[in-house]
Design an enzyme around this catalytic site. Structure first.
Site, PDB file in Angstrom:
ATOM      1  N   GLU A 281       0.820  -1.208   0.000  1.00 61.42           N
ATOM      2  CA  GLU A 281       0.000   0.000   0.000  1.00 61.42           C
ATOM      3  C   GLU A 281       0.860   1.267   0.000  1.00 61.42           C
ATOM      4  OE1 GLU A 281      -3.613   2.078   2.615  1.00 61.42           O
ATOM      5  OE2 GLU A 281      -2.748   0.174   3.229  1.00 61.42           O
ATOM      6  N   ASP A 282       2.003   1.215   0.672  1.00 58.96           N
ATOM      7  CA  ASP A 282       2.806   2.422   0.876  1.00 58.96           C
ATOM      8  C   ASP A 282       4.076   2.475   0.023  1.00 58.96           C
ATOM      9  OD1 ASP A 282       0.956   3.185   2.793  1.00 58.96           O
ATOM     10  OD2 ASP A 282       2.066   2.275   4.442  1.00 58.96           O
TER      11      ASP A 282
END
Length: 610
Positions: free
Chosen positions: A91-92
């Site tokens: 996600e990051d």
């Protein structure tokens, strides 16, 4: 401290946290796969390098904390620990699920993918988002239960750090946790985590009440310790004499649990008699029967203290639906206090605190309580197969109140079935099989003919009567109390055209709005009602102008509006229930303390926010 010193200190803290994680894992029952955990940690640390959280801390602190909860507090193994360390990488950063799968294997990749799908909140700003988010949550649960276990660990870490967020975000996350993750943790047997989640939600949702109860507990702590020491001394002496290998600990009821009891019974904190309790955890002698050993300890305790005639709970013969096993007895202790004692083996205690993961550790020898969770998971899967299942029905399928009782009834052949308090003959019919429910026309309970809405009681023997031409009716929705039965009836009615299917997004929004009125607005400030509404229960010794003084105190508070007042006086004792609205929590807190200052008032408590 300069930047170089700060970075050095952070590195030391990160390494210390990781070494602690590894030590806990190596001390667990799981097969030792330390190398893959080290590999996942180094990968996550490198991937999150340079990224910091809102608090300013290195991001790796968070996945490390989640992995620690998974390992130490839930008891998960290396695959789950790796997934917890890696759950925010895709996600990051630029890494993909394929990257994770190729490096760490299909199981870890599948779990991380499941975590990614439910990475946002469930309560979105639009109804359609809420529907999709809820679907993602339950589908992930059905595909691999470890996804939701890690998600619960993730939520626990976020709740522990919630003071770093804005007030609006605190309230929204706390509401979501209270209505979804705490009940889900309870349903999966994670009692310790469920209790902490509820207390943290209580702290942010009802800060005044939380502070009042916590301060009261702190104030009386020394007195309770003294009372407990008097209580345990003769028990420990006798158990040691008969050769029991045990540990006896004091238990204090949680603030949220106390608050719920005050609400349910409309009593003050001084009237909650079971705040103090005890737990005995023991190791059975080699070859000894667990249940008999529990009853042996029970007999020892009741020879010393008189038991309450209606407060013995046997969760040994038939564990709770959450898988909980124990023997409870409430006895009259020193100074006239009722004290509950929970009796468990180390195995039972491990399962009670760590839930589903602990079941896996013991499943080769003990399957009764594990089957309870499997039964519930099968029910969830049935609900998921029905396209018309809405959020409310699903939430009801795993919500269990701490004080909700469940009991056992029997089929005509003597098979035992667990049902929740309030269940009817029709609920029981759908519990046995959907087709039996659809064609039910009545029931025989203990050989006596009863209608479908007959409420069952512990020990009943139930036979469902059916007819081929019978079909579900809309009025049946008033006869049932369980999510399973309601869902099946609604499905049949929609299929037959008796009722129309409403738009799924609208249905989910309506269901969630019943739970949290501001859901769907995006911001509490935009809701139709003022931001904070509550009811005060005010008690004291009646006197002239008592009502006048209370109303004046409320009216003088900033932006306080009275919606409704009821009061009565009995034998000189005064009680008032007042519903009010305020625009800020600070106004509510100030009003709370001002009401307590009124002459003759003995207690002020909130009995529910709206």
């Amino acid at each position: 401290m300069n930047k170089e010193e700060r970075l050095k200190l952070e590195e030391e803290q990160i390494n210390k946290a990781f070494y602690s994680l590894v030590d806990d894992y190596m001390a667990s029952r799981h097969s030792k796969k330390k190398d893959v955990i080290i590999k996942a940690f180094n990968f996550a640390k490198k991937a999150h390098e340079g990224i910091r959280r809102i608090s300013g801390e290195p991001y790796i602190y968070h996945p490390l904390a989640v992995a620690q909860v998974c390992c130490k507090e839930i008891g998960l193994g290396s695959t789950s620990i790796c997934a917890a360390l890696l759950h925010d990488v895709t996600e990051d950063t630029d890494y993909t699920i394929d990257d994770i799968t190729n490096i760490f294997g299909e199981s870890v990749g599948r779990i991380v993918e499941g975590m990614e799908k439910i990475s946002g909140g469930i309560f979105g700003e639009k109804a359609q988002e809420q529907s999709e988010n809820m679907s993602k949550l339950v589908i992930s649960m059905s595909e691999d239960i470890r996804v939701i276990l890690i998600k619960i660990a993730d939520r626990l870490v976020n709740m522990r750090e919630l003071d770093k967020e804005s007030t609006n975000k605190q309230l929204k996350i706390a509401e979501e946790t209270e209505f979804i993750y705490a009940p889900l943790a309870h349903r999966l047997g994670l009692f310790s985590i469920k209790t902490e989640l509820e207390d943290l939600c209580f702290k942010y949702n009802f800060p005044i009440e939380y502070k009042f109860i916590q301060e009261k507990l702190d104030k009386e702590r020394d007195k309770r310790i003294e009372l407990y020491n008097k209580f345990k001394e003769p028990i420990t002496t006798r158990l040691e004499e008969i050769g029991i290998n045990f540990d006896m600990k004091m238990r204090i009821k949680s603030p949220y649990s106390i608050y719920k009891k005050m609400q349910a019974k409309k009593i003050t904190i001084d009237e909650v008699y079971d705040i103090l309790g005890s737990r005995i955890v023991f190791e059975p002698a080699d070859g000894a029967d667990e249940k008999l050993e529990c009853w042996k300890i029970y007999n020892t305790i009741t020879e010393i203290y008189k038991p309450h005639p209606n407060r013995t709970r046997d969760w040994l013969s038939n564990p709770k639906q959450s898988g909980y096993e124990a023997l409870h007895v409430t006895v009259m202790g020193p100074e006239g206090y009722w004290i509950e004692v929970q009796i468990r083996t180390h195995r039972m205690d491990d399962i009670a605190e760590k839930g589903l993961a602990a079941h896996w550790n013991y499943k080769q020898d003990y399957s009764t309580s594990e089957n309870k969770i499997e039964e519930w998971l099968n029910t969830v899967n049935e609900l998921l197969k029905n396209p018309d299942t809405d959020a409310m029905h699903f939430l009801e399928s795993f919500k269990i109140s701490e004080h909700e009782s469940e009991f056992y009834v029997f089929t005509p052949k003597g098979e035992i079935k667990s049902v929740s308090a309030g269940a009817t003959a029709l609920d029981f019919a759908f519990l046995i099989h959907s087709d039996i429910g659809y064609h039910a026309i009545g029931a025989k309970v203990n050989n006596k003919l009863v209608p479908l809405n007959y409420e069952l009681h512990s020990g009943d023997q139930v036979e469902i009567l059916t007819a081929e031409k019978q079909a579900p009716k809309e009025e049946w929705l008033k006869y049932v109390t369980t999510a399973r039965a309601k869902d099946k009836i609604i499905f049949a009615l929609k299929k037959s055209g008796a009722i129309k299917s409403e738009n799924s997004s609208k249905g989910v929004k309506s269901s969630l709005m019943k739970l949290v009125p501001w859901i769907g607005s995006g911001n509490k400030n935009n809701a139709e009602q003022p931001l904070f509404a509550t009811q005060f229960d005010i008690r004291g010794i009646d006197r002239k102008k008592m009502v006048h003084d209370i109303v004046r105190t409320i009216s003088e508070a900033n932006d306080a509006n009275i919606e409704k007042i009821t009061f009565e006086t009995t034998d000189g004792v005064f009680q008032m229930n007042v519903s009010i609205y305020v625009s800020q929590t600070s106004d509510l807190q100030k009003l709370y303390y001002n009401l307590q200052k009124i002459e003759g008032i003995t207690s002020v408590s909130s009995i529910g926010a709206r």
